[in-house]
Write a protein that holds these residues in place. Structure first.
Motif, PDB file in Angstrom:
ATOM      1  N   LYS A   1     -15.596   6.289  38.704  1.00 56.01           N
ATOM      2  CA  LYS A   1     -15.842   5.893  37.317  1.00 56.01           C
ATOM      3  C   LYS A   1     -14.971   6.759  36.416  1.00 56.01           C
ATOM      4  CE  LYS A   1     -20.069   5.346  35.995  1.00 56.01           C
ATOM      5  NZ  LYS A   1     -21.506   5.618  35.749  1.00 56.01           N
ATOM      6  N   PRO A   2     -14.624   6.284  35.242  1.00 61.38           N
ATOM      7  CA  PRO A   2     -13.764   7.076  34.349  1.00 61.38           C
ATOM      8  C   PRO A   2     -14.428   8.392  33.954  1.00 61.38           C
ATOM      9  CG  PRO A   2     -13.852   4.798  33.636  1.00 61.38           C
ATOM     10  CD  PRO A   2     -14.912   4.956  34.683  1.00 61.38           C
ATOM     11  N   VAL A   3     -13.617   9.417  33.872  1.00 64.64           N
ATOM     12  CA  VAL A   3     -14.105  10.699  33.369  1.00 64.64           C
ATOM     13  C   VAL A   3     -14.239  10.653  31.850  1.00 64.64           C
ATOM     14  CG1 VAL A   3     -11.851  11.768  33.029  1.00 64.64           C
ATOM     15  CG2 VAL A   3     -13.803  13.199  33.623  1.00 64.64           C
ATOM     16  N   GLY A   4     -13.561   9.691  31.224  1.00 60.82           N
ATOM     17  CA  GLY A   4     -13.652   9.533  29.782  1.00 60.82           C
ATOM     18  C   GLY A   4     -12.889   8.311  29.316  1.00 60.82           C
ATOM     19  N   VAL A   5     -13.323   7.782  28.188  1.00 60.22           N
ATOM     20  CA  VAL A   5     -12.639   6.665  27.532  1.00 60.22           C
ATOM     21  C   VAL A   5     -12.182   7.161  26.166  1.00 60.22           C
ATOM     22  CG1 VAL A   5     -12.838   4.306  26.666  1.00 60.22           C
ATOM     23  CG2 VAL A   5     -14.131   5.007  28.704  1.00 60.22           C
ATOM     24  N   VAL A   6     -10.868   7.124  25.906  1.00 63.88           N
ATOM     25  CA  VAL A   6     -10.330   7.602  24.636  1.00 63.88           C
ATOM     26  C   VAL A   6      -9.857   6.393  23.831  1.00 63.88           C
ATOM     27  CG1 VAL A   6      -8.090   8.074  25.721  1.00 63.88           C
ATOM     28  CG2 VAL A   6      -8.651   9.130  23.533  1.00 63.88           C
ATOM     29  N   ILE A   7     -10.356   6.298  22.596  1.00 68.12           N
ATOM     30  CA  ILE A   7     -10.123   5.130  21.740  1.00 68.12           C
ATOM     31  C   ILE A   7      -9.382   5.565  20.488  1.00 68.12           C
ATOM     32  CG2 ILE A   7     -11.244   3.232  20.507  1.00 68.12           C
ATOM     33  CD1 ILE A   7     -13.692   3.694  22.342  1.00 68.12           C
ATOM     34  N   ASP A   8      -8.382   4.800  20.128  1.00 68.28           N
ATOM     35  CA  ASP A   8      -7.571   5.110  18.948  1.00 68.28           C
ATOM     36  C   ASP A   8      -8.434   5.034  17.682  1.00 68.28           C
ATOM     37  OD1 ASP A   8      -5.539   5.580  17.203  1.00 68.28           O
ATOM     38  OD2 ASP A   8      -4.525   3.660  17.510  1.00 68.28           O
ATOM     39  N   PHE A   9      -8.443   6.121  16.908  1.00 62.73           N
ATOM     40  CA  PHE A   9      -9.208   6.161  15.662  1.00 62.73           C
ATOM     41  C   PHE A   9      -8.451   5.460  14.537  1.00 62.73           C
ATOM     42  CE2 PHE A   9     -10.899   8.513  11.866  1.00 62.73           C
ATOM     43  CZ  PHE A   9     -12.216   8.115  11.996  1.00 62.73           C
ATOM     44  N   ASN A  10      -7.117   5.431  14.658  1.00 64.33           N
ATOM     45  CA  ASN A  10      -6.310   4.689  13.686  1.00 64.33           C
ATOM     46  C   ASN A  10      -6.350   3.199  14.040  1.00 64.33           C
ATOM     47  OD1 ASN A  10      -5.420   6.962  12.224  1.00 64.33           O
ATOM     48  ND2 ASN A  10      -3.866   7.383  13.772  1.00 64.33           N
ATOM     49  N   GLY A  11      -6.173   2.380  13.073  1.00 64.82           N
ATOM     50  CA  GLY A  11      -6.208   0.953  13.325  1.00 64.82           C
ATOM     51  C   GLY A  11      -6.201   0.181  12.031  1.00 64.82           C
ATOM     52  N   PRO A  12      -6.619  -1.070  12.070  1.00 60.79           N
ATOM     53  CA  PRO A  12      -6.637  -1.885  10.842  1.00 60.79           C
ATOM     54  C   PRO A  12      -7.646  -1.338   9.840  1.00 60.79           C
ATOM     55  CG  PRO A  12      -7.771  -3.004  12.624  1.00 60.79           C
ATOM     56  CD  PRO A  12      -7.102  -1.817  13.234  1.00 60.79           C
ATOM     57  N   LYS A  13      -7.526  -1.781   8.625  1.00 59.73           N
ATOM     58  CA  LYS A  13      -8.412  -1.328   7.553  1.00 59.73           C
ATOM     59  C   LYS A  13      -9.869  -1.577   7.923  1.00 59.73           C
ATOM     60  CE  LYS A  13      -9.181  -1.870   2.568  1.00 59.73           C
ATOM     61  NZ  LYS A  13      -8.755  -2.589   1.331  1.00 59.73           N
TER      62      LYS A  13
END
Length: 720
Positions: A525-537
């Motif tokens: 299983k993944p040790v972590g999921v990293v999600i982009d904080f930047n994105g659309p408005k």
């Protein structure tokens, strides 16, 4: 003392008595020395006579033998031949001491207005408080000439008998509308290189300083010193030739270019055995580059290029003093070209010296009086190995700038230009899609947020930073529970992360997905999921809501929100902290973000993609990966200020994913793992904290429940 009285408040204060009575004759006698013509004394002689400097915890007379290479440059500040003196050198070489010596000469021997410009107002105030004021207080001849009025000694000026020393910082009004005999610029490369309004900058600090001395004709001088801080300008750089033997590679800005416009002086030693002259440089240090940095540093010696004679570090002081006495010293380029096509060298007083108005000097770090070869080699080798291992050249560039005193030129990687989509696919790793290689120790999942989709990449990591992409896809449809996910026709609308916070729920299952290990009866299983904080408005607020919801479920340690920080001079590569302030100026968010120095991490990713001959820190491309996604890894090019999209390129998600994955791995402790005794989250085999038994190899649908393990504590132990 006189006591002031008030009937209601009694004694208010005590004030000193008036100064003693002075006759007109005494006032004239005190002022007469100011009418004397300037003393014909060199700056160095005046410094030895009047200046005291801190040595081993006590104040001692200035000694020219400590840093003899500063004698000629500081003396040239009084030359009628040159209107500027430029000194390029490393830290800990006595550069800033020259400015104190020149100031002491102006105070005691040649009174006139002098202005010293520091990097910033804060640095100027600190220099006055920590360096200038103590030097004046401990130097009787300087203190005797300092004015006694309250306004005579402030952070911005010192008034002495017959002269004024101004202390400022690089803004246009500090270098405008004033006449100065001397303008001294310290740490020039750390100043703004253009002063004035941003939309219409006036000029560089150096050129504006030259305008300030114009009234004093040949007696005026601008003196600038600095370590270099700008990289080599590859567009202007040409291979060195014998015609310009002392030319430094041109830089994008700064003091190196000022040096190249001058006489180009270099410091030479005379060999003790063959009596030939040579320039002592880092390249002429001999040591075993295969040893550990500390051991290599212990054996470093200088080798004469003419006879091979060895000079040890303990002889450096003697070699510098012999050079100042005429057995070497500063040699400049002349106007004469010999029959061999090489420009001849000469002394500063030679009439055949280059016909320029700037006396310029460049000192190599191995000569610096206050730096050891051991420390220099240790720093250089440690930084070089970091560059080779990670591709991050920040520390290596810093060694060049501050310790060697030379501009940094990015190493040319022979394979760099050969890294293409074809070369990457030609070395692709044969691996089924969605399956981790047999050497996998942990899994990271990276999510790049676009206006109408989530781009997902999954990467498997092995020992020593080896990794490979095992999955890459896009999520276009929102979850069924999201508002209006399905219309009456049964069709899904597209993902809209900025408008619907519920759309992010589709990412929740990423942390629970199991990826089989090739040929094994277990998966990870993944040790972590990293999600982009930047994105659309609107996405930043929705991302925060998503993370808080996962935290309430006990999954906060599995999800990370990442934010990129551009620039090559970030304080670190990765750090996890709450933002200091929100973008709209309101109170900062109460969540922590995984901050990524993206330009430095892209250096590492670029180097990892080029490693086809070693597994250490190598990033492999899988054979199933589509060409367009492989091309995204190469969508950017590196410039002097960082990475940017190549012309015509619009997609770079695979590169951004790789940066996110490397940032998460380093944050968890990738670079600190003892691979002989790794922590539970990166153990090889079914005992891994994130391992899940499988009924059938290579089949994630056959996963069984994972036994309870104290994994979070072990992972948290390695976090910063």
């Amino acid at each position: 003392m006189v006591e002031m009285m008030d009937r209601g408040l009694s004694a208010l204060t005590r004030i000193p008595p008036l100064p003693p009575f002075m006759t007109p004759e005494e006032l004239v006698a005190d002022a007469l020395p100011l009418l004397d013509p300037p003393s014909r004394v060199t700056v160095t002689d005046a410094a030895e006579r009047a200046l005291r400097v801190p040595v081993a915890g006590k104040w001692s007379a200035y000694d020219r033998g400590v840093a003899p290479y500063t004698i000629e440059p500081q003396d040239m500040s009084q030359s009628r031949r040159f209107r500027a003196v430029v000194f390029v050198g490393p830290s800990q070489s006595g550069k800033s001491q020259m400015l104190l010596s020149v100031s002491a000469h102006a105070i005691t021997c040649a009174p006139g207005p002098v202005q010293l410009i520091h990097m910033t107002k804060t640095d100027a105030d600190a220099w006055v408080e920590e360096k200038l004021d103590p030097a004046i207080m401990n130097s009787p001849l300087l203190l005797e000439r300092l004015g006694r009025a309250r306004e005579d000694s402030t952070f911005s000026r010192k008034r002495f008998k017959g002269m004024r020393l101004g202390i400022g910082y690089p803004v246009a009004n500090q270098l405008s509308s004033r006449s100065q005999r001397l303008v001294l610029l310290t740490d020039y490369d750390h100043m703004p290189q253009r002063l004035g309004p941003k939309d219409a900058p006036e000029a560089s600090p150096f050129s504006m300083a030259l305008a300030r001395i114009r009234t004093f004709l040949s007696r005026g001088c601008v003196m600038a010193e600095s370590t270099p801080a700008f990289p080599v300008d590859e567009a202007k750089h040409r291979p060195a030739t014998g015609l310009d033997p002392h030319l430094l590679p041109p830089t994008t800005a700064g003091i190196v270019n000022l040096y190249n416009e001058g006489t180009r002086g270099r410091w030479y030693w005379e060999c003790l055995d063959c009596a030939e002259l040579f320039e002592p440089t880092y390249e002429r240090l001999d040591y075993n580059r295969d040893l550990d940095p500390g051991e290599a540093a212990d054996s470093a010696v200088m080798v004469c290029p003419h006879c091979g004679s060895v000079i040890e570090h303990r002889q450096k002081v003697e070699m510098n003093r012999r050079a100042a006495a005429g057995h070497g010293g500063w040699l400049h380029e002349s106007r004469i070209v010999g029959e061999d096509g090489r420009r001849q060298l000469c002394r500063i007083d030679d009439p055949q010296i280059r016909n320029v108005s700037t006396a310029s000097y460049a000192l190599n770090g191995v000569v610096a009086a206050f730096a050891s070869w051991r420390g220099l080699v240790e720093s250089y080798e440690a930084a070089r190995r970091v560059l080779e291992a990670t591709g991050d050249e920040t520390d290596f560039a810093g060694v060049h700038y501050t310790e060697l005193g030379i501009p940094y030129q990015r190493p040319k990687d022979e394979d760099e230009n050969a890294v293409t989509v074809e070369s990457l696919t030609g070395h692709a790793m044969k691996l089924p899609r969605g399956v981790a290689p047999h050497w996998a120790r942990f899994i990271t999942v990276m999510v790049d947020v676009q206006g109408n989709r989530f781009e997902v990449m999954v990467m498997a990591w092995g020992a020593e930073g080896e990794r490979v992409t095992i999955e890459r896809y896009a999520i276009h449809q929102p979850p069924d529970a999201a508002p209006r996910a399905k219309g009456e026709d049964g069709k899904y609308r597209g993902i809209d992360p900025g408008r619907y916070a519920e759309d992010a729920d589709v990412l929740t299952e990423l942390a629970a997905r199991v990826f089989p290990v090739d040929g094994a009866a277990w998966g990870l299983k993944p040790v972590g999921v990293v999600i982009d904080f930047n994105g659309p408005k609107g996405w930043a607020d929705n991302a925060e809501k998503f993370w808080r919801a996962r935290a309430r479920e006990g999954l906060g340690g599995r999800f990370y929100l990442s934010i990129g920080r551009p620039g090559l001079n970030q304080r670190d590569r990765v750090w996890h902290e709450a933002p200091e302030r929100a973008s709209n100026g309101k109170k900062a968010r109460g969540i922590k973000l995984l901050n990524m120095a993206v330009d430095r991490l892209k250096d590492s990713v670029s180097a990892a993609l080029a490693r086809t001959d070693t597994a250490t820190n190598a990033q492999h491309v899988p054979s199933w990966m589509e060409a367009e996604h492989v091309a995204e890894l190469l969508a950017e090019q590196r410039g002097d200020k960082g990475w940017s999209l190549k012309p015509g390129q619009t997609r770079n998600e695979s590169l951004d994913h790789s940066v996110q994955g490397l940032a998460l791995a380093e944050f968890l402790g990738l670079n600190r793992v003892n691979w002989e005794a790794p922590p539970a989250w990166c153990v090889l085999g079914p005992d891994n904290a994130n391992a899940v038994p499988l009924e059938r190899p290579n089949d994630p649908d056959s996963a069984r429940e994972v036994p309870a393990r104290p994994a979070p504590k072990r992972i948290g132990y390695l976090r910063r």
